[in-house]
Write a protein that holds these residues in place. Structure first.
Motif, PDB file in Angstrom:
ATOM      1  N   ASP A  87     -11.919 -69.659 -45.112  1.00 59.17           N
ATOM      2  CA  ASP A  87     -12.950 -68.892 -44.790  1.00 59.17           C
ATOM      3  C   ASP A  87     -14.174 -69.200 -45.687  1.00 59.17           C
ATOM      4  O   ASP A  87     -15.264 -69.362 -45.199  1.00 59.17           O
ATOM      5  N   GLU A  88     -14.093 -69.360 -46.773  1.00 58.23           N
ATOM      6  CA  GLU A  88     -15.260 -69.814 -47.918  1.00 58.23           C
ATOM      7  C   GLU A  88     -15.826 -71.103 -47.375  1.00 58.23           C
ATOM      8  O   GLU A  88     -17.022 -71.184 -47.224  1.00 58.23           O
ATOM      9  N   TRP A 123     -15.654 -72.589 -44.344  1.00 54.58           N
ATOM     10  CA  TRP A 123     -16.367 -72.447 -42.975  1.00 54.58           C
ATOM     11  C   TRP A 123     -17.795 -71.855 -43.147  1.00 54.58           C
ATOM     12  O   TRP A 123     -18.553 -72.286 -42.294  1.00 54.58           O
ATOM     13  N   HIS A 124     -18.095 -71.081 -43.979  1.00 49.86           N
ATOM     14  CA  HIS A 124     -19.330 -70.565 -44.270  1.00 49.86           C
ATOM     15  C   HIS A 124     -20.003 -71.128 -45.175  1.00 49.86           C
ATOM     16  O   HIS A 124     -21.376 -70.861 -45.335  1.00 49.86           O
ATOM     17  N   ARG A 125     -19.651 -72.141 -46.077  1.00 45.60           N
ATOM     18  CA  ARG A 125     -20.462 -72.963 -46.903  1.00 45.60           C
ATOM     19  C   ARG A 125     -21.475 -73.662 -46.363  1.00 45.60           C
ATOM     20  O   ARG A 125     -21.293 -73.896 -45.155  1.00 45.60           O
ATOM     21  N   LEU A 126     -22.602 -73.844 -47.117  1.00 43.78           N
ATOM     22  CA  LEU A 126     -23.721 -74.549 -46.303  1.00 43.78           C
ATOM     23  C   LEU A 126     -23.467 -76.072 -46.602  1.00 43.78           C
ATOM     24  O   LEU A 126     -22.958 -76.562 -47.642  1.00 43.78           O
ATOM     25  N   GLY A 127     -23.876 -76.790 -45.385  1.00 39.90           N
ATOM     26  CA  GLY A 127     -23.495 -78.261 -45.412  1.00 39.90           C
ATOM     27  C   GLY A 127     -24.307 -78.859 -46.178  1.00 39.90           C
ATOM     28  O   GLY A 127     -25.534 -78.388 -46.541  1.00 39.90           O
ATOM     29  N   GLN A 128     -23.754 -80.234 -46.557  1.00 44.03           N
ATOM     30  CA  GLN A 128     -24.925 -81.107 -47.218  1.00 44.03           C
ATOM     31  C   GLN A 128     -24.753 -82.435 -46.718  1.00 44.03           C
ATOM     32  O   GLN A 128     -23.575 -82.817 -46.151  1.00 44.03           O
ATOM     33  N   ASN A 129     -25.663 -82.956 -46.579  1.00 42.65           N
ATOM     34  CA  ASN A 129     -25.749 -84.474 -45.861  1.00 42.65           C
ATOM     35  C   ASN A 129     -25.191 -85.440 -47.074  1.00 42.65           C
ATOM     36  O   ASN A 129     -25.786 -85.518 -48.064  1.00 42.65           O
ATOM     37  N   PHE A 130     -24.238 -86.202 -46.555  1.00 43.06           N
ATOM     38  CA  PHE A 130     -23.465 -86.942 -47.387  1.00 43.06           C
ATOM     39  C   PHE A 130     -23.026 -88.243 -46.728  1.00 43.06           C
ATOM     40  O   PHE A 130     -22.572 -87.973 -45.804  1.00 43.06           O
ATOM     41  N   GLY A 189     -19.140 -74.288 -40.352  1.00 44.72           N
ATOM     42  CA  GLY A 189     -18.604 -73.838 -39.017  1.00 44.72           C
ATOM     43  C   GLY A 189     -19.753 -74.136 -38.038  1.00 44.72           C
ATOM     44  O   GLY A 189     -19.244 -74.712 -37.018  1.00 44.72           O
ATOM     45  N   VAL A 190     -21.095 -74.115 -38.135  1.00 50.27           N
ATOM     46  CA  VAL A 190     -22.070 -74.302 -37.244  1.00 50.27           C
ATOM     47  C   VAL A 190     -22.184 -75.720 -36.860  1.00 50.27           C
ATOM     48  O   VAL A 190     -22.475 -76.072 -35.847  1.00 50.27           O
ATOM     49  N   ILE A 191     -22.222 -76.577 -38.063  1.00 47.79           N
ATOM     50  CA  ILE A 191     -22.093 -78.011 -37.888  1.00 47.79           C
ATOM     51  C   ILE A 191     -20.861 -78.555 -37.109  1.00 47.79           C
ATOM     52  O   ILE A 191     -21.116 -79.298 -36.186  1.00 47.79           O
ATOM     53  N   ALA A 192     -19.632 -77.954 -37.215  1.00 48.73           N
ATOM     54  CA  ALA A 192     -18.494 -78.174 -36.619  1.00 48.73           C
ATOM     55  C   ALA A 192     -18.605 -77.878 -34.979  1.00 48.73           C
ATOM     56  O   ALA A 192     -18.394 -78.966 -34.475  1.00 48.73           O
ATOM     57  N   VAL A 221     -19.976 -68.304 -34.675  1.00 51.02           N
ATOM     58  CA  VAL A 221     -18.850 -68.956 -34.065  1.00 51.02           C
ATOM     59  C   VAL A 221     -17.774 -69.008 -34.928  1.00 51.02           C
ATOM     60  O   VAL A 221     -17.804 -69.114 -36.572  1.00 51.02           O
ATOM     61  N   THR A 222     -16.385 -69.077 -34.457  1.00 51.59           N
ATOM     62  CA  THR A 222     -15.235 -69.037 -35.132  1.00 51.59           C
ATOM     63  C   THR A 222     -14.474 -70.494 -35.211  1.00 51.59           C
ATOM     64  O   THR A 222     -14.866 -71.209 -34.141  1.00 51.59           O
ATOM     65  N   LYS A 223     -13.836 -70.275 -36.206  1.00 54.00           N
ATOM     66  CA  LYS A 223     -13.024 -71.724 -36.266  1.00 54.00           C
ATOM     67  C   LYS A 223     -12.316 -71.809 -34.792  1.00 54.00           C
ATOM     68  O   LYS A 223     -11.942 -73.080 -34.487  1.00 54.00           O
TER      69      LYS A 223
END
Length: 154
Positions: free
Chosen positions: A32-33, A35-42, A56-59, A101-103
């Motif tokens: 859950d943590e 899923w809600h973490r902010l994504g980073q470009n890598f 989760g939003v990116i997924a 959005v949910t997993k």
């Protein structure tokens, strides 16, 4: 079975499918943590985009973008122009619209999309794979569009 016009492109289908399965396993593994973490470009930013959406939003974006990517590849292969896209605006609107959005929902969408995307890649005629065309991100061939779409989306 490959048709004479699709021998090389047929070889890409399993790789795309494998990357999709790998992404599904990654999404399944998220707690859950995460899923809600902010994504980073890598490892790098693409097209001056900078990430700020939750994982989760990116997924979800990946899970729902297959038709859009396929349409753009088909347009490029047909010689049509690809309109520039303000990806920051698209991503921001998507994040607003799908913040909860949910997993489970993302996994359902990813599983539904995996066959269609692999089939779309296999449908690219071999003689179109190496033709370079102008795109909003610079010159690209059908093979390059397929690779970039897979890399960026999966």
């Amino acid at each position: 079975m490959a048709t004479p016009n699709h021998v090389r492109s047929d070889q890409y289908g399993p790789g795309v499918r494998s990357r999709q399965e790998e992404f599904i396993r990654l999404v399944e593994s998220l707690n859950d943590e995460q899923w809600h973490r902010l994504g980073q470009n890598f490892p790098q930013r693409m097209n001056d985009e900078d990430e700020g959406r939750p994982v989760g939003v990116i997924a979800h974006h990946v899970a729902t973008n297959g038709d859009y990517i396929t349409e753009r590849i088909q347009t490029m292969l047909a010689g049509g122009p690809l309109a520039p896209v303000n990806q920051r605006a698209v991503n921001a609107e998507h994040a607003r619209s799908h913040s909860g959005v949910t997993k489970d929902e993302v996994l359902r969408l990813l599983r539904l999309a995996r066959v269609a995307i692999a089939n779309a890649v296999r449908s690219i005629p071999d003689d179109q794979l190496d033709i370079e065309r102008s795109t909003p991100v610079g010159p690209m061939s059908g093979r390059g569009a397929r690779r970039e779409s897979a890399d960026r989306s999966i």
